[in-house]
Design a protein around this motif. Structure first.
Motif, PDB file in Angstrom:
ATOM      1  N   CYS A  61       0.828  -1.203   0.000  1.00 30.69           N
ATOM      2  CA  CYS A  61       0.000   0.000   0.000  1.00 30.69           C
ATOM      3  C   CYS A  61       0.867   1.259   0.000  1.00 30.69           C
ATOM      4  O   CYS A  61       0.576   2.221  -0.699  1.00 30.69           O
ATOM      5  N   PRO A  65       1.549   3.468  -6.747  1.00 31.68           N
ATOM      6  CA  PRO A  65       1.099   4.813  -7.155  1.00 31.68           C
ATOM      7  C   PRO A  65      -0.314   5.087  -6.628  1.00 31.68           C
ATOM      8  O   PRO A  65      -1.079   4.147  -6.374  1.00 31.68           O
ATOM      9  N   PRO A  66      -0.673   6.355  -6.477  1.00 34.13           N
ATOM     10  CA  PRO A  66      -1.993   6.710  -5.916  1.00 34.13           C
ATOM     11  C   PRO A  66      -3.179   6.041  -6.610  1.00 34.13           C
ATOM     12  O   PRO A  66      -4.136   5.658  -5.944  1.00 34.13           O
ATOM     13  N   ARG A  67      -3.142   5.860  -7.922  1.00 40.08           N
ATOM     14  CA  ARG A  67      -4.290   5.265  -8.634  1.00 40.08           C
ATOM     15  C   ARG A  67      -4.514   3.795  -8.239  1.00 40.08           C
ATOM     16  O   ARG A  67      -5.600   3.273  -8.412  1.00 40.08           O
ATOM     17  N   GLU A  68      -3.461   3.128  -7.708  1.00 36.69           N
ATOM     18  CA  GLU A  68      -3.583   1.724  -7.324  1.00 36.69           C
ATOM     19  C   GLU A  68      -3.834   1.530  -5.823  1.00 36.69           C
ATOM     20  O   GLU A  68      -4.011   0.413  -5.366  1.00 36.69           O
ATOM     21  N   LYS A  69      -3.831   2.620  -5.056  1.00 37.00           N
ATOM     22  CA  LYS A  69      -3.986   2.509  -3.608  1.00 37.00           C
ATOM     23  C   LYS A  69      -5.300   1.854  -3.181  1.00 37.00           C
ATOM     24  O   LYS A  69      -5.288   1.023  -2.279  1.00 37.00           O
ATOM     25  N   PRO A  70      -6.446   2.165  -3.783  1.00 33.50           N
ATOM     26  CA  PRO A  70      -7.669   1.492  -3.342  1.00 33.50           C
ATOM     27  C   PRO A  70      -7.563  -0.039  -3.431  1.00 33.50           C
ATOM     28  O   PRO A  70      -8.007  -0.747  -2.533  1.00 33.50           O
ATOM     29  N   THR A  71      -6.937  -0.540  -4.477  1.00 34.43           N
ATOM     30  CA  THR A  71      -6.790  -1.984  -4.649  1.00 34.43           C
ATOM     31  C   THR A  71      -5.840  -2.580  -3.621  1.00 34.43           C
ATOM     32  O   THR A  71      -6.119  -3.622  -3.034  1.00 34.43           O
ATOM     33  N   TYR A 157      -9.219   2.531   2.740  1.00 37.39           N
ATOM     34  CA  TYR A 157      -8.608   3.628   1.986  1.00 37.39           C
ATOM     35  C   TYR A 157      -9.580   4.797   1.860  1.00 37.39           C
ATOM     36  O   TYR A 157     -10.733   4.622   1.459  1.00 37.39           O
ATOM     37  N   ARG A 185     -15.645  10.210   0.915  1.00 37.45           N
ATOM     38  CA  ARG A 185     -15.852  10.193  -0.553  1.00 37.45           C
ATOM     39  C   ARG A 185     -17.154  10.883  -0.963  1.00 37.45           C
ATOM     40  O   ARG A 185     -17.335  11.202  -2.117  1.00 37.45           O
TER      41      ARG A 185
END
Length: 186
Positions: A61, A65-71, A157, A185
């Motif tokens: 985590c 990169p930020p775009r992959e953080k939720p996963t 997240y 969110r």
């Protein structure tokens, strides 16, 4: 007369052989043992090549990169995910049994990972603890049981989850503290 000589020669040869065995065997064993220890220490003291260390790395985590953080972050362990290193407590609630404080419930946040999780402490020795985060569902990611005086949950997240931490006092009695969550969110 020749029959009496043969046993004495044979006996003499055996005594010489056993004397050499007694003298050489311990020395030989010592040399072999020292050689094996030396070779073994060379194997363990040889540094690991840098290319091997790079090949064994994996994404967490904290490193994606930020775009992959939720996963990578939702439902991940905060320590294994690398997010506990900069974590801070954002909310604390006492766990009360009547007027007596028997534990502490906390909401933790990692700014670098943008994740939240619950952590709890029991002030009672020998009592199990539980933590539950409904935002993680109903399975093994959402709740944990610990037999140590500290417990923490998996991460969420970009959302402050609702965290419920309890101390199991007896077979039918659990003292709980809940920290309400906030959906960031929305």
């Amino acid at each position: 007369m020749s029959t009496t000589c043969v046993p004495s020669i044979s006996l003499s040869f055996r005594s010489r052989a056993s004397r050499w065995t007694r003298l050489l065997l311990p020395g030989l064993l010592f040399v072999v043992t020292v050689s094996l220890l030396f070779l073994g220490s060379l194997l363990f003291l040889t540094p690991t090549p840098p290319s091997f260390a790079r090949a064994a790395s994996f994404e967490t985590c904290a490193t994606v990169p930020p775009r992959e953080k939720p996963t990578f972050c939702n439902g991940a362990d905060p320590i294994q995910g690398g997010c506990a290193s900069d974590a801070e407590t954002v909310t604390e609630e006492p766990i009360l049994d009547g007027p007596e404080q028997i534990g502490l419930a906390q909401m933790r946040h990692s700014p670098s990972c943008n994740t939240y999780w619950g952590r709890g402490f029991s002030f009672l020795s020998g009592k199990s603890m539980t933590v539950f985060i409904p935002e993680l569902g109903t399975g093994g990611n959402a709740s944990f049981l610990s037999t140590t005086p500290e417990i923490y949950s998996n991460m969420i997240y970009a959302t402050i989850p609702t965290v419920t931490i309890g101390i199991i006092i007896g077979p039918t009695r659990v003292v709980l503290a809940t920290i309400p969550g906030v959906n960031l969110r929305a």
